[in-house]
Design an enzyme around this catalytic site. Structure first.
Site, mmCIF file in Angstrom:
data_model
loop_
_atom_site.group_PDB
_atom_site.id
_atom_site.type_symbol
_atom_site.label_atom_id
_atom_site.label_comp_id
_atom_site.label_asym_id
_atom_site.label_seq_id
_atom_site.Cartn_x
_atom_site.Cartn_y
_atom_site.Cartn_z
ATOM 1 C CG HIS A 20 -0.189 0.168 2.522
ATOM 2 N ND1 HIS A 20 0.218 -0.898 3.299
ATOM 3 C CD2 HIS A 20 0.218 1.282 3.187
ATOM 4 C CE1 HIS A 20 0.832 -0.459 4.375
ATOM 5 N NE2 HIS A 20 0.855 0.860 4.330
ATOM 6 C CG HIS A 66 7.505 4.844 0.026
ATOM 7 N ND1 HIS A 66 7.391 5.935 0.889
ATOM 8 C CD2 HIS A 66 7.601 3.754 0.842
ATOM 9 C CE1 HIS A 66 7.440 5.525 2.135
ATOM 10 N NE2 HIS A 66 7.557 4.200 2.143
#
Length: 277
Positions: A132, A220
């Site tokens: 995620h 990220h």
């Protein structure tokens, strides 16, 4: 790069007050009754071992676990060596907001290559259980905050539109406590839209007096992690790892993240908030 990776106490207090009052009354009645007992009976009553009580049924004991359970949840050996950023307490729910990445087959193949290359240099990383992109730090909610907190998130995100962001550059991260190091893939497109989502999430965090996200975030997707601060050692082979991404099969691998909804996980509950088409 550093990254931040039951009933209420008031109700418990009320129950405790009732229990204490009843105990006090029972104690007074027993003391008054003992005054009328013959000497032998009184001596026999006072000589009883207070520990010699009938044991509670197992079904009742399971309803009220010992404090040892809390100690186990904080035992790093039970969590792959991970150490909690904050102490586990009953009624406190670890909470964070994120966009979920459903991994593709090509991504899975690339990740195995990266883990193998790291292992060849003596760096054994554990792949993430779920992939995620974080939109918040991990914060602590009281149980009775969950409903108003998620309602506020839903209202704030209702005007945000869905989009697609992509990532192709590897980067090394370490949490603020320097207890875990991560290999991540940094977002290259969709940064502006992600900032819009963070602003909506930060508004809710501020409303509940919780920590907001980083001022200049490096968005990220974390791929894998290891215990301790291994940033320097991983950075030494980052070029080699990046070449695996750039030369993967037919060309550079591009991680595409469809941001169609935002998730909030609090304890063992997950809430989803769809974005506008």
């Amino acid at each position: 790069m550093l990254v931040g990776y039951s009933s209420s106490s008031e109700e418990d207090g009320e129950l405790g007050g009732v229990s204490t009052t009843r105990a006090s009354r029972r104690s007074v009645v027993e003391d008054e009754g003992n005054q009328d007992l013959p000497a032998k009976k009184k001596a026999r009553t006072e000589g009883l071992d207070p520990k010699a009580r009938l044991p509670l049924p197992g079904c009742l004991l399971s309803m009220f676990p010992d404090d040892d359970d809390d100690a186990q949840t904080g035992d790093s050996s039970l969590h792959g060596g991970r150490i909690r950023s904050f102490k586990h307490e009953r009624g406190n729910w670890a909470t964070y907001v994120y966009v979920l990445y459903p991994p593709e087959k090509e991504f899975e193949e690339l990740l195995e290559e990266l883990l193998s290359a790291l292992g060849a240099h003596g760096l054994i990383l554990t792949r993430q259980e779920e992939f995620h992109l974080s939109l918040s730090q991990t914060v602590v909610l009281r149980h009775h905050w969950i409903q108003p907190f998620t309602q506020s998130l839903q209202a704030g995100l209702s005007n945000c539109r869905r989009f697609v962001c992509s990532a192709a550059t590897l980067k090394v991260y370490c949490n603020a406590e320097r207890t875990r190091t991560f290999l991540g893939m940094e977002v290259s497109t969709g940064h502006a839209q992600l900032l819009d989502l963070v602003r909506a999430v930060d508004k809710t965090m501020t409303e509940f007096r919780l920590d907001t996200f980083y001022k200049d975030p490096s968005f990220h997707v974390s791929l894998a992690w290891c215990v301790g601060d291994q940033m320097e050692k991983m950075k030494e082979i980052l070029h080699e790892l990046q070449s695996l991404v750039d030369n993967h099969e037919e060309g550079t691998f591009l991680l595409r993240l469809p941001c169609a909804d935002v998730c909030c996980r609090t304890g063992n509950k997950t809430f989803r908030f769809p974005l506008k088409p």
